[in-house]
Design a protein around this motif. Structure first.
Motif, PDB file in Angstrom:
ATOM      1  N   GLY A 324     -13.560  15.129 -12.941  1.00 36.88           N
ATOM      2  CA  GLY A 324     -12.148  15.006 -13.282  1.00 36.88           C
ATOM      3  C   GLY A 324     -11.716  13.564 -13.424  1.00 36.88           C
ATOM      4  O   GLY A 324     -10.644  13.289 -13.966  1.00 36.88           O
ATOM      5  N   GLN A 356      -4.794   6.258 -14.157  1.00 40.76           N
ATOM      6  CA  GLN A 356      -5.034   7.263 -15.199  1.00 40.76           C
ATOM      7  C   GLN A 356      -6.378   7.960 -15.009  1.00 40.76           C
ATOM      8  O   GLN A 356      -6.796   8.735 -15.867  1.00 40.76           O
ATOM      9  N   ASP A 421     -17.831  10.680 -18.384  1.00 44.14           N
ATOM     10  CA  ASP A 421     -16.537  11.303 -18.681  1.00 44.14           C
ATOM     11  C   ASP A 421     -16.098  12.198 -17.522  1.00 44.14           C
ATOM     12  O   ASP A 421     -16.745  12.255 -16.477  1.00 44.14           O
ATOM     13  N   ARG A 422     -15.001  12.884 -17.709  1.00 42.63           N
ATOM     14  CA  ARG A 422     -14.412  13.676 -16.615  1.00 42.63           C
ATOM     15  C   ARG A 422     -15.271  14.876 -16.224  1.00 42.63           C
ATOM     16  O   ARG A 422     -15.065  15.476 -15.167  1.00 42.63           O
ATOM     17  N   ARG A 423     -16.242  15.225 -17.070  1.00 43.86           N
ATOM     18  CA  ARG A 423     -17.184  16.303 -16.715  1.00 43.86           C
ATOM     19  C   ARG A 423     -18.380  15.778 -15.941  1.00 43.86           C
ATOM     20  O   ARG A 423     -19.222  16.555 -15.488  1.00 43.86           O
ATOM     21  N   GLU A 450      -8.180   9.270 -22.366  1.00 44.81           N
ATOM     22  CA  GLU A 450      -7.259  10.106 -23.142  1.00 44.81           C
ATOM     23  C   GLU A 450      -7.749  11.535 -23.280  1.00 44.81           C
ATOM     24  O   GLU A 450      -6.969  12.421 -23.652  1.00 44.81           O
ATOM     25  N   GLU A 451      -9.028  11.783 -23.008  1.00 46.28           N
ATOM     26  CA  GLU A 451      -9.525  13.152 -23.091  1.00 46.28           C
ATOM     27  C   GLU A 451      -8.972  13.986 -21.941  1.00 46.28           C
ATOM     28  O   GLU A 451      -8.817  13.492 -20.819  1.00 46.28           O
ATOM     29  N   PRO A 452      -8.677  15.252 -22.199  1.00 44.58           N
ATOM     30  CA  PRO A 452      -8.115  16.096 -21.128  1.00 44.58           C
ATOM     31  C   PRO A 452      -9.149  16.370 -20.043  1.00 44.58           C
ATOM     32  O   PRO A 452     -10.357  16.362 -20.291  1.00 44.58           O
ATOM     33  N   ALA A 453      -8.681  16.579 -18.846  1.00 44.09           N
ATOM     34  CA  ALA A 453      -9.571  16.930 -17.748  1.00 44.09           C
ATOM     35  C   ALA A 453     -10.188  18.289 -18.015  1.00 44.09           C
ATOM     36  O   ALA A 453      -9.560  19.161 -18.637  1.00 44.09           O
ATOM     37  N   PRO A 454     -11.409  18.518 -17.560  1.00 46.89           N
ATOM     38  CA  PRO A 454     -12.077  19.800 -17.825  1.00 46.89           C
ATOM     39  C   PRO A 454     -11.449  20.915 -17.036  1.00 46.89           C
ATOM     40  O   PRO A 454     -10.810  20.709 -15.984  1.00 46.89           O
ATOM     41  N   ASN A 455     -11.638  22.125 -17.520  1.00 48.55           N
ATOM     42  CA  ASN A 455     -11.149  23.319 -16.830  1.00 48.55           C
ATOM     43  C   ASN A 455     -11.959  23.508 -15.561  1.00 48.55           C
ATOM     44  O   ASN A 455     -13.184  23.621 -15.608  1.00 48.55           O
TER      45      ASN A 455
END
Length: 461
Positions: A324, A356, A421-423, A450-455
């Motif tokens: 995340g 951020q 990245d967040r993953r 800027e990429e959305p956080a993973p589900n």
């Protein structure tokens, strides 16, 4: 199937600016690299032993296992390594193989005995006799299958390619590729020999499909190798293919191969391989943006967990716990001047993006010295804390006793930075302290922020 790399010359490509030539990647048992490749015998060769009653298979097995058994005996008594003794034992093995080959040749037998005769010649480094004998075996035993047929084909392919008999080498290689069993390292070596043969004749059209197969085989073989051998195998195959594409004026294809290599380096991950791929890209396409395709096609494979003995201004954490977040792993050392150049940039990015989701971890090791002085571990830890404060750095340091992090990430030079990245996927690697590298790294940080956080459900968290 016993790897032929233990029986014959296992080679990989080495690509210079404008020339391909075979070069040994690692020492292998009874490699001809230490000699001129000629059999070690006098003009008449060793005399046959008419009293020898053992079968051809038994004679080959004794010669083939000679060195291994000797070294196992030395290991049992914990004898230290001695290069001269090693060469002596290997020469004894070759001499034994030559004597057994003379005995078998005198019997004038056929069938499977011809195969073992060829293997003995090969072990003795009598390569001309080995290839002639294996041709005879294949021609007289057209229904031969399995390991004997594949080994025989491999020996013929190499010797035919060495002599420029590329039509024969290609035909035998086609038979090899259509049959089993196969050893990936051997397939790689055989494709290399044929590639080199055509390259040296400047027949790049015929070299191309073999170089392409080398690249595919290298990617498979790399999965079974340790870090340095894996990186060397992948890099050499990719450079070979890119060089042939350049010769054919297929510049886009040459560049694409190196971009593929760089993406593989991020997937592994390997800073060493990434550095090689980037250097090659800058060499063959100096006017292109080397980072334009960096974000495409990266596999979602989690990188190795980091090993940390001491944390400075950072709560103990694991990469798995940072899902995340965008994580920047900076491999550095206080004694490294280019590393120090990058530190103000890292601090600026930390200050800009920390709220951020950016987490910067400065990974370093205990070296036992600083500023020209020998330090104990507590003294070095105190020095690192003071250095961090004096430098105005507010992101966390992670200090390790071991070299596990460098090995796991194949850090060959510092500074080297891995951006996750967040993953938790490596999306970018930066090597060095240049302004170009810094600009590309900052661009990627901003992109990943800027990429959305993973589900959480999709990631298992």
């Amino acid at each position: 199937m016993k790897p032929l790399s233990l029986l014959l010359l296992a080679l990989v490509c080495s690509v210079a600016a404008s020339q391909l030539s075979p070069a040994q990647s690692v020492p292998v048992k009874d490699s001809p690299a230490a000699s001129n490749g000629e059999p070690n015998k006098d003009n008449n060769g060793p005399a046959p032993n008419p009293k020898e009653s053992r079968t051809a298979a038994q004679l080959f097995e004794e010669a083939d296992n000679y060195s291994r058994k000797k070294f196992e005996e030395f290991e049992k008594i914990k004898m230290p390594f001695d290069k001269q003794l090693q060469e002596k034992i290997n020469q004894e093995q070759r001499d034994l193989a030559a004597r057994h080959a003379a005995t078998l040749a005198a019997r004038k037998s056929g069938g499977q005995d011809v195969y073992y005769l060829g293997m003995l010649y090969n072990l003795a480094r009598n390569f001309d006799s080995a290839s002639e004998t294996m041709r005879r075996f294949l021609n007289e035993n057209t229904e031969a299958t399995g390991e004997p047929a594949q080994n025989a084909r491999a020996i013929v392919i190499i010797q035919a390619a060495k002599k420029g008999l590329l039509t024969e080498a290609e035909a035998r290689l086609k038979d090899y590729s259509n049959n089993q069993p196969q050893v990936l390292d051997d397939r790689l070596s055989l494709e290399n020999w044929v590639t080199v043969g055509f390259f040296n004749l400047k027949d790049y059209e015929h070299a191309l499909p073999h170089a392409q197969q080398m690249w595919l085989t290298a990617q498979q073989a790399a999965k079974q190798k340790k870090s340095f051998a894996r990186d060397a195998t992948l890099n050499e195959a990719a450079v070979t293919l890119s060089e042939i594409n350049l010769k054919l004026k297929k510049d886009d294809d040459a560049v694409a191969v190196m971009h593929d290599l760089r993406r593989i380096a991020m997937t592994i991950p390997s800073g060493n391989l990434y550095k090689k791929a980037l250097a090659r890209l800058l060499q063959i396409a100096p006017k292109d943006d080397p980072f334009k395709d960096v974000n495409e096609g990266t596999a979602a494979i989690n990188p190795p967990e980091i090993t940390v003995n001491e944390w400075i201004d950072q709560q103990p954490t694991k990469l798995a716990d940072l899902r995340g977040k965008v994580v920047l792993l900076d491999f550095w050392a206080t004694w490294c001047f280019p590393c120090r150049v990058t530190l103000p940039r890292l601090e600026k990015w930390h200050d800009t993006y920390k709220d951020q989701g950016l987490v910067i971890l400065g990974l370093t090791s205990f070296y036992g010295h600083a500023e020209g002085k020998q330090l104990t571990r507590p003294q070095e830890l105190t020095y690192l804390r003071d250095f961090k404060k004096r430098s105005g750095l507010h992101y966390g340091f992670a200090v390790s006793d071991e070299e596990d992090n460098d090995r796991n990430y194949m850090v060959a030079s510092i500074p080297t930075t891995f951006l996750l990245d967040r993953r938790g996927v490596v999306r970018f690697i930066s090597v060095g302290s240049s302004e170009i590298e810094a600009a590309a790294l900052q661009k990627m940080i901003k992109k990943l922020i800027e990429e959305p956080a993973p589900n959480p459900v999709a990631t298992g968290h």
